[in-house]
Design a protein around this motif. Structure first.
Motif, PDB file in Angstrom:
ATOM      1  N   THR A 381       0.868  -1.190   0.000  1.00 27.68           N
ATOM      2  CA  THR A 381       0.000   0.000   0.000  1.00 27.68           C
ATOM      3  C   THR A 381       0.896   1.228   0.000  1.00 27.68           C
ATOM      4  N   PRO A 382       0.474   2.263  -0.719  1.00 26.99           N
ATOM      5  CA  PRO A 382       1.278   3.484  -0.770  1.00 26.99           C
ATOM      6  C   PRO A 382       1.383   4.130   0.616  1.00 26.99           C
ATOM      7  N   ASN A 383       2.520   4.774   0.906  1.00 28.97           N
ATOM      8  CA  ASN A 383       2.661   5.504   2.177  1.00 28.97           C
ATOM      9  C   ASN A 383       1.955   6.863   2.068  1.00 28.97           C
ATOM     10  N   ALA A 384       2.089   7.684   3.114  1.00 32.95           N
ATOM     11  CA  ALA A 384       1.366   8.963   3.155  1.00 32.95           C
ATOM     12  C   ALA A 384       1.654   9.841   1.934  1.00 32.95           C
ATOM     13  N   ASP A 385       2.863   9.717   1.402  1.00 34.09           N
ATOM     14  CA  ASP A 385       3.215  10.523   0.218  1.00 34.09           C
ATOM     15  C   ASP A 385       2.839   9.833  -1.091  1.00 34.09           C
ATOM     16  N   GLY A 386       2.176   8.689  -0.966  1.00 31.75           N
ATOM     17  CA  GLY A 386       1.753   7.984  -2.179  1.00 31.75           C
ATOM     18  C   GLY A 386       2.834   7.095  -2.758  1.00 31.75           C
ATOM     19  N   LEU A 387       3.955   6.955  -2.049  1.00 34.41           N
ATOM     20  CA  LEU A 387       5.066   6.142  -2.574  1.00 34.41           C
ATOM     21  C   LEU A 387       5.002   4.716  -2.029  1.00 34.41           C
ATOM     22  N   ILE A 388       5.381   3.737  -2.877  1.00 33.06           N
ATOM     23  CA  ILE A 388       5.514   2.354  -2.408  1.00 33.06           C
ATOM     24  C   ILE A 388       6.986   2.121  -2.130  1.00 33.06           C
ATOM     25  N   GLU A 389       7.298   1.887  -0.862  1.00 33.81           N
ATOM     26  CA  GLU A 389       8.694   1.630  -0.515  1.00 33.81           C
ATOM     27  C   GLU A 389       8.888   0.121  -0.442  1.00 33.81           C
ATOM     28  N   ASP A 390       9.177  -0.448  -1.582  1.00 30.04           N
ATOM     29  CA  ASP A 390       9.222  -1.907  -1.690  1.00 30.04           C
ATOM     30  C   ASP A 390      10.636  -2.453  -1.485  1.00 30.04           C
ATOM     31  N   ASP A 391      11.148  -2.192  -0.285  1.00 27.79           N
ATOM     32  CA  ASP A 391      12.511  -2.656   0.019  1.00 27.79           C
ATOM     33  C   ASP A 391      12.629  -4.172  -0.049  1.00 27.79           C
ATOM     34  N   ALA A 392      11.562  -4.858   0.274  1.00 28.84           N
ATOM     35  CA  ALA A 392      11.603  -6.329   0.230  1.00 28.84           C
ATOM     36  C   ALA A 392      11.818  -6.809  -1.208  1.00 28.84           C
ATOM     37  N   ARG A 393      11.205  -6.107  -2.170  1.00 28.69           N
ATOM     38  CA  ARG A 393      11.394  -6.485  -3.568  1.00 28.69           C
ATOM     39  C   ARG A 393      12.835  -6.207  -3.994  1.00 28.69           C
ATOM     40  N   ILE A 394      13.325  -5.050  -3.593  1.00 29.65           N
ATOM     41  CA  ILE A 394      14.715  -4.696  -3.951  1.00 29.65           C
ATOM     42  C   ILE A 394      15.665  -5.752  -3.382  1.00 29.65           C
ATOM     43  N   ALA A 395      15.445  -6.129  -2.130  1.00 27.18           N
ATOM     44  CA  ALA A 395      16.319  -7.137  -1.497  1.00 27.18           C
ATOM     45  C   ALA A 395      16.238  -8.467  -2.254  1.00 27.18           C
ATOM     46  N   TYR A 396      15.034  -8.847  -2.657  1.00 32.19           N
ATOM     47  CA  TYR A 396      14.854 -10.099  -3.411  1.00 32.19           C
ATOM     48  C   TYR A 396      15.677 -10.049  -4.696  1.00 32.19           C
ATOM     49  N   PHE A 397      15.542  -8.950  -5.432  1.00 34.93           N
ATOM     50  CA  PHE A 397      16.261  -8.861  -6.713  1.00 34.93           C
ATOM     51  C   PHE A 397      17.765  -8.722  -6.522  1.00 34.93           C
ATOM     52  N   GLN A 398      18.171  -7.962  -5.511  1.00 32.62           N
ATOM     53  CA  GLN A 398      19.614  -7.838  -5.251  1.00 32.62           C
ATOM     54  C   GLN A 398      20.228  -9.214  -5.073  1.00 32.62           C
ATOM     55  N   ALA A 399      19.578 -10.006  -4.245  1.00 34.06           N
ATOM     56  CA  ALA A 399      20.108 -11.330  -3.942  1.00 34.06           C
ATOM     57  C   ALA A 399      20.093 -12.236  -5.181  1.00 34.06           C
ATOM     58  N   HIS A 400      19.027 -12.177  -5.945  1.00 28.22           N
ATOM     59  CA  HIS A 400      18.933 -13.060  -7.117  1.00 28.22           C
ATOM     60  C   HIS A 400      19.895 -12.630  -8.227  1.00 28.22           C
ATOM     61  N   ILE A 401      19.992 -11.334  -8.448  1.00 33.25           N
ATOM     62  CA  ILE A 401      20.908 -10.877  -9.508  1.00 33.25           C
ATOM     63  C   ILE A 401      22.360 -11.161  -9.107  1.00 33.25           C
ATOM     64  N   ALA A 402      22.658 -11.026  -7.813  1.00 30.48           N
ATOM     65  CA  ALA A 402      24.020 -11.326  -7.357  1.00 30.48           C
ATOM     66  C   ALA A 402      24.373 -12.787  -7.648  1.00 30.48           C
ATOM     67  N   GLU A 403      23.441 -13.683  -7.455  1.00 31.03           N
ATOM     68  CA  GLU A 403      23.688 -15.107  -7.726  1.00 31.03           C
ATOM     69  C   GLU A 403      23.790 -15.366  -9.222  1.00 31.03           C
ATOM     70  N   MET A 404      22.964 -14.671  -9.980  1.00 36.61           N
ATOM     71  CA  MET A 404      23.001 -14.797 -11.436  1.00 36.61           C
ATOM     72  C   MET A 404      24.365 -14.325 -11.957  1.00 36.61           C
TER      73      MET A 404
END
Ligand code: P53
Length: 475
Positions: A381-404
């Motif tokens: 859900t968007p925060n008060a400023d309307g932004l989605i802070e999807d750190d969990a997604r970033i962490a998922y991709f960081q880890a997967h791209i690092a392995e790739m």
């Protein structure tokens, strides 16, 4: 530097999950159009036709059919080198058994591909991604019927001819190996338009269906190469490594056999013949798979140019049957892996499994590989400023791209590209939810279909842009 200069960074979607416009431009009803919305633990219902009063989320999708220009511009802003989508079969052949294609449907994809090329984005196209004409189910029994081979090859050939100067990268069937899982009706229906009948041997039917699809896929490869020898036509499998629970020798065999169920499809499409472990199974079980003279020649002639796969998770199994549980709503029978976490939808999160899988596939086939799906579904859900802070997604991709990266840099895997799933939020295939979100771009719409459909950039949007800009160096 690990990734080649032409490395295909992009993202992947499927027509039925985002286009909407289910009755526009002459489109026919697809199998996706008769599936209701479910949610985690509640399977989607497959209804006999489109019934009043039911919620069919694919009918509207995210209205990409009307908004694709805006959406492609956003993907271009992230620097996409390629974009994977599918051609809705029902836009080209609304019922599937016509002899002449629907011009309005063909025109839509002409415009879409032109729009991608405007930004230097390479289309990567799946011919059949869970969206075959529903008419082929009701009239022919789906891929049980050999007639489907010709219908598919006609569809493929029309697309190859029409887009021969616009599309170079193709795939025949999306996640063709999903149907190995016989526990849930979803897989046979979305892969092949098959509804199992009471009392029939599902596995025998599955092999017959697969044979038809292998022949169709191989014929498409052969025809495609005649139309444009530069075409790269791949297979596409869901690759989920299955680990043995322990070092008990029989657990190794259990894991190996579980993997063979999956590899089987790629083994045929890459090598052009049936592997011994399947021929022996047919012999043992007395399966008589119907084939025509010349099928084996077609299979060996129409082998794929590259191996595309989706990677979301790994599984684990045991040789002790009583320890096996239904995981992921019955999608897989195995054991939980205590070393890794799971997503809200019970999908195990295992970045190392991606490196492992890349190695196994490279060694097994020695073909170029392409990761055409990877990602995590999250509640957002968007925060008060309307932004989605999807750190969990970033962490998922960081880890997967690092392995790739390790797979490419250290292990020498020949990797063509990387397409995260659903770069823009779309309808989940498995559950039909809108709120199982995968995107770098948020779409304002909920599970009931309410919302403005407005698009907004999530935090991960800026992160992925940087990844592409640095060719995978800056994670
Ligand atoms: P959803 C099961 C297991 C692995 C991949 O899935 C799967 C499925 C089917 O649910 O499907 C692929 O939307 C598929 C996409 C799909 C994506 O994974 O259920 O190719 O169409 O959307 C993610 O979360």
């Amino acid at each position: 530097m690990s990734f080649s200069k032409g490395f295909l960074w992009g993202g992947a979607v499927a027509a039925h999950q985002l286009e909407g416009g289910w009755q526009e431009g002459g489109k026919g009803i697809s199998v996706a159009d008769v599936m209701t919305a479910g949610r985690h633990g509640v399977p989607r219902e497959i209804t006999p036709g489109v019934l009043p009063g039911k919620n069919y989320p694919n009918h509207e999708g995210i209205e990409f059919y009307h908004r694709y220009k805006e959406d492609i511009a956003l993907l271009a802003e992230m620097g996409f080198k390629c974009f994977r989508t599918s051609i809705a079969w029902t836009r080209i052949f609304p019922k599937g058994d016509e002899t002449e294609p629907n011009e309005e449907g063909l025109k839509f994809y002409d415009d879409l591909f032109d729009e991608m090329h405007k930004y230097g984005m390479e289309p990567v196209i799946t011919l059949s991604h869970f969206e075959m004409p529903y008419h082929l189910v009701t009239e022919y029994g789906g891929w049980r019927n050999r007639k489907l081979v010709d219908f598919f090859v006609r569809f493929a050939t029309v697309c190859f001819e029409r887009y021969k100067h616009k599309v170079k990268y193709w795939m025949t069937f999306n996640e063709i190996n999903n149907q190995r899982e016989l526990n849930v009706p979803f897989t046979a229906f979305t892969n092949s338009g098959v509804l199992y009948k009471k009392g029939e041997d599902k596995k025998a039917v599955m092999y017959q269906v697969a044979h038809h699809e292998f022949v169709a896929s191989a014929k498409a490869v052969i025809e495609g190469h005649k139309i444009n020898p530069d075409f790269q036509i791949g297979c596409m499998l869901a690759m989920t490594p299955v680990y043995p629970e322990t070092c008990r020798p029989m657990d190794q065999i259990a894991a190996l056999k579980e993997m063979d169920k999956s590899f089987f499809f790629g083994d045929v499409q890459v090598r052009g013949h049936y592997p011994n472990y399947v021929l022996k199974e047919w012999e043992r079980k007395g399966y008589q798979i119907e084939m025509e003279d010349g099928d084996f020649d077609i299979l060996s002639e129409g082998t794929v140019d590259y191996y595309a796969f989706s990677y979301y998770m790994s599984h684990a199994t045991t040789s002790v049957d009583s320890r096996k549980k239904n995981l992921q709503g019955g999608f897989f029978d195995g054991v939980k892996n205590p070393y890794i976490e799971e997503s809200d939808w019970g999908w195990p999160i295992d970045p190392v499994g991606l490196r492992y899988m890349l190695n196994v596939l490279q060694e097994r086939y020695e073909l170029p590989l392409m990761i055409v799906e990877n990602g995590i579904g999250l509640h957002e859900t968007p925060n008060a400023d309307g932004l989605i802070e999807d750190d969990a997604r970033i962490a998922y991709f960081q880890a997967h791209i690092a392995e790739m990266k390790k797979a490419v840099e250290e292990d020498g895997v020949d990797l063509m590209g990387y397409c995260p799933w659903g770069p823009i939020d779309l309808v989940s295939a498995g559950t039909g939810e809108m709120e199982k979100r995968y995107g770098f771009i948020y779409v304002d719409k909920d599970n009931e279909g309410n919302g403005t459909l407005n698009r907004t950039r999530k935090k991960s949007f800026y992160w992925y842009k940087k990844v592409i800009e640095s060719n995978g160096e800056d994670l």
